[in-house]
Motif scaffolding. Structure first.
Motif, short mmCIF file in Angstrom:
data_model
loop_
_atom_site.label_atom_id
_atom_site.label_comp_id
_atom_site.label_asym_id
_atom_site.label_seq_id
_atom_site.Cartn_x
_atom_site.Cartn_y
_atom_site.Cartn_z
N ALA A 108 -2.17 3.06 11.20
CA ALA A 108 -1.46 2.59 10.59
C ALA A 108 -0.73 3.97 9.88
N ASP A 109 -1.75 4.59 10.02
CA ASP A 109 -1.09 5.99 9.32
C ASP A 109 -0.33 6.77 10.43
N GLN A 114 -9.10 -2.94 1.80
CA GLN A 114 -7.98 -3.74 2.11
C GLN A 114 -6.70 -4.45 1.43
N ASN A 172 2.85 1.55 2.64
CA ASN A 172 2.41 2.03 4.07
C ASN A 172 2.37 0.47 5.09
N ARG A 215 0.28 -0.36 7.63
CA ARG A 215 -1.24 -1.15 6.93
C ARG A 215 -1.24 -2.25 6.17
N ASP A 216 0.30 -1.98 6.22
CA ASP A 216 0.07 -3.87 5.33
C ASP A 216 0.11 -4.78 7.01
N ARG A 242 -11.19 3.26 3.21
CA ARG A 242 -9.70 2.52 3.05
C ARG A 242 -10.35 1.24 2.57
N SER A 277 1.10 -1.46 0.11
CA SER A 277 -0.57 -0.20 0.08
C SER A 277 0.98 1.12 -0.19
#
Length: 108
Positions: free
Chosen positions: A23-24, A99, A13, A16-17, A97, A11
């Motif tokens: 995550a942000d 996934q 990030n 996030r992965d 968002r 992604s």
């Protein structure tokens, strides 16, 4: 040996992965920490020299250099950059968002 594998694009990030709920924020803090390290490297400052020049604890600079930034807020990292003569500009973009690995019809 079987060379079959599934390639999944990240992604952008890593947090996030890896499924972190924040995550942000983690990514933003990591970017600020990297900029602090970059500023120190450009000046060839040790953590002690950075403390002398900014008044910020050498232990804080040492933690940042070791990527131990869990205890630092986004605001604290931004203020450290300010002490190093850097400005932080934040822009925010909000979108649904998606996934990783979601079906193509969910990627709008």
């Amino acid at each position: 040996m079987n060379d079959d594998f599934e390639l999944i694009r990240g992604s952008g990030n890593v947090f996030r992965d890896l499924g972190y709920h924040d995550a942000d924020l983690r990514h933003a803090r990591a970017v600020l920490a990297a900029e602090i390290i970059k500023a120190l490297d450009e000046r060839q400052w040790s953590t002690r020299k950075a403390e002398q020049e900014t008044g910020i604890s050498h232990a804080d600079f040492s933690r940042i250099r070791r990527a131990n930034i869990e205890r630092f807020s986004f605001e604290r990292l931004a203020s450290i950059l300010g002490a190093l003569g850097r400005e932080v500009e934040v822009s925010v973009e909000v979108r649904p968002r998606v996934q990783p690995g979601a079906p193509a019809e969910m990627r709008l």
